[in-house]
Design a protein around this motif. Structure first.
Motif, PDB file in Angstrom:
ATOM      1  N   PHE A  65     -94.385 -33.021 107.132  1.00  0.00           N
ATOM      2  CA  PHE A  65     -94.409 -31.600 107.428  1.00  0.00           C
ATOM      3  C   PHE A  65     -93.149 -31.173 108.181  1.00  0.00           C
ATOM      4  O   PHE A  65     -92.578 -30.112 107.897  1.00  0.00           O
ATOM      5  N   ASN A  66     -92.710 -31.988 109.138  1.00  0.00           N
ATOM      6  CA  ASN A  66     -91.507 -31.655 109.897  1.00  0.00           C
ATOM      7  C   ASN A  66     -90.286 -31.520 108.988  1.00  0.00           C
ATOM      8  O   ASN A  66     -89.440 -30.636 109.187  1.00  0.00           O
ATOM      9  N   SER A  67     -90.195 -32.396 107.993  1.00  0.00           N
ATOM     10  CA  SER A  67     -89.079 -32.334 107.048  1.00  0.00           C
ATOM     11  C   SER A  67     -89.107 -31.029 106.254  1.00  0.00           C
ATOM     12  O   SER A  67     -88.072 -30.376 106.066  1.00  0.00           O
ATOM     13  N   VAL A  68     -90.300 -30.641 105.802  1.00  0.00           N
ATOM     14  CA  VAL A  68     -90.438 -29.402 105.039  1.00  0.00           C
ATOM     15  C   VAL A  68     -90.154 -28.189 105.928  1.00  0.00           C
ATOM     16  O   VAL A  68     -89.456 -27.250 105.519  1.00  0.00           O
ATOM     17  N   TYR A  69     -90.672 -28.212 107.145  1.00  0.00           N
ATOM     18  CA  TYR A  69     -90.470 -27.101 108.083  1.00  0.00           C
ATOM     19  C   TYR A  69     -88.986 -26.927 108.404  1.00  0.00           C
ATOM     20  O   TYR A  69     -88.456 -25.814 108.407  1.00  0.00           O
ATOM     21  N   LEU A  70     -88.298 -28.036 108.673  1.00  0.00           N
ATOM     22  CA  LEU A  70     -86.862 -27.981 108.951  1.00  0.00           C
ATOM     23  C   LEU A  70     -86.086 -27.470 107.746  1.00  0.00           C
ATOM     24  O   LEU A  70     -85.134 -26.690 107.889  1.00  0.00           O
ATOM     25  N   LEU A  71     -86.494 -27.888 106.557  1.00  0.00           N
ATOM     26  CA  LEU A  71     -85.839 -27.429 105.341  1.00  0.00           C
ATOM     27  C   LEU A  71     -85.964 -25.918 105.186  1.00  0.00           C
ATOM     28  O   LEU A  71     -84.964 -25.220 104.940  1.00  0.00           O
ATOM     29  N   VAL A  72     -87.180 -25.403 105.339  1.00  0.00           N
ATOM     30  CA  VAL A  72     -87.412 -23.957 105.191  1.00  0.00           C
ATOM     31  C   VAL A  72     -86.624 -23.175 106.237  1.00  0.00           C
ATOM     32  O   VAL A  72     -85.963 -22.171 105.919  1.00  0.00           O
ATOM     33  N   ILE A  75     -82.843 -23.169 105.407  1.00  0.00           N
ATOM     34  CA  ILE A  75     -82.517 -22.260 104.302  1.00  0.00           C
ATOM     35  C   ILE A  75     -82.572 -20.811 104.765  1.00  0.00           C
ATOM     36  O   ILE A  75     -81.706 -19.990 104.400  1.00  0.00           O
ATOM     37  N   ILE A  76     -83.557 -20.465 105.588  1.00  0.00           N
ATOM     38  CA  ILE A  76     -83.669 -19.095 106.101  1.00  0.00           C
ATOM     39  C   ILE A  76     -82.439 -18.720 106.921  1.00  0.00           C
ATOM     40  O   ILE A  76     -81.941 -17.586 106.850  1.00  0.00           O
ATOM     41  N   ILE A  77     -81.914 -19.664 107.701  1.00  0.00           N
ATOM     42  CA  ILE A  77     -80.745 -19.383 108.539  1.00  0.00           C
ATOM     43  C   ILE A  77     -79.456 -19.390 107.720  1.00  0.00           C
ATOM     44  O   ILE A  77     -78.603 -18.512 107.867  1.00  0.00           O
TER      45      ILE A  77
END
Length: 302
Positions: A65-72, A75-77
């Motif tokens: 989950f941390n990997s997915v959260y960091l990815l999202v 990308i947003i930034i």
């Protein structure tokens, strides 16, 4: 002595095919070894249970989950910054020393080792701005790491739009900015989507930059607490977060659990599968977006 052009051509083609075959075989060997050793250890329990530092049987739920959260978050930034930079370089930048300086800076930034970006993030974000080890620190560091690739992808996608499309928009009385937003960008979106997906795979597998910014621990969080300001919330961007890639590195360097090798093999297989999905889906979604926006099929190059 006459030179047989046909023989030389066949020899050159054979050499090229031999080199390509070596590269493909190396890739197949690496992926095959990781998947063959790791796939048997993957199960639903493995994907949905928490990791353990003292006993066997831990999983990778929080790290995944941390990997997915960091990815999202990355990308947003990074996407808005890359869009603006790419549009400027493709449509507004003149051929002068300033543009050359910007492009050189992008090339230098893209060649920086990720460990250097991580140390920079540690000194500036963690120490100077006191963001501590957190998801936000990791996302900003990954943004620095990701900006050159994404900016170049946006720039190339915009430059590939035929000039005729721009001329058509201008001939209708649209301003340059409206032509870019209403005509050029929609046609460039398939290429931009492809670039975003490819960069996502790179972000998802990054470890060195996150060791010094996001941290090497995965505190217990509540997946029912949706308040991002709560210390126990899974959405809190200020909490430390051990990602999947960092977890694999940690297991292989200082893992003391009895099944550290098994967990590492399974986590590596999951990481490879996700990255392969990112890379293989980039072409599909790019072509899908192109068909949706133009009603035609993208022609293959070469």
């Amino acid at each position: 002595m006459k030179i047989n052009a046909k023989k030389i051509n066949k020899l050159a083609i054979g050499t090229i095919w031999a080199l390509v075959s070596v590269v493909v075989l190396i890739l197949i060997f690496l992926l095959g070894y990781i998947l063959v050793t790791g796939l048997p250890d993957i199960s639903w329990k493995f994907l949905t249970s928490t990791s353990s530092s003292i006993s066997a049987g831990g999983g990778i739920r929080d790290q995944l989950f941390n990997s997915v959260y960091l990815l999202v978050l990355t990308i947003i930034i990074s996407l808005p910054i890359s869009l603006e930079a790419g549009i400027y370089l493709a449509e507004y930048a003149k051929d002068n020393w300033i543009t050359t300086l910007i492009k050189t800076a992008i090339e230098v930034l893209s060649s920086l080792p990720s460990i250097v970006v991580g140390l920079f993030g540690y000194l500036i974000l963690v120490i100077k701005f006191q963001l501590d080890y957190s998801i936000l620190s990791g996302a900003i560091a990954l943004t620095i790491f990701n900006l050159p690739l994404l900016t170049r992808s946006v720039e190339d996608s915009i430059e590939e739009v035929p000039k005729l499309q721009r001329e058509a928009g201008l001939s209708l009385g649209l301003s340059k900015s409206k032509t870019i937003v209403g005509v050029v960008l929609p046609l460039a979106i398939p290429g931009i989507i492809t670039g975003v997906i490819l960069s996502s795979g790179r972000i998802f597998g990054e470890a060195a930059a996150l060791i010094y910014t996001a941290g090497q621990s995965a505190p217990i969080v509540s997946y029912t607490d949706w308040n991002p300001f709560s210390p126990s919330s899974f959405l809190n961007p200020m909490r430390p977060a051990e990602t999947l890639a960092v977890h694999i590195w940690k297991l292989n360097t200082e893992g003391i659990v009895p099944d550290a090798h098994i967990v590492s093999s399974g986590a590596s297989a999951v990481l490879i599968i996700v990255i392969l999905i990112f890379n293989l889906s980039s072409r599909f979604f790019g072509n899908w977006a192109y068909r949706k926006m133009t009603g035609t099929t993208r022609k293959k190059r070469g």
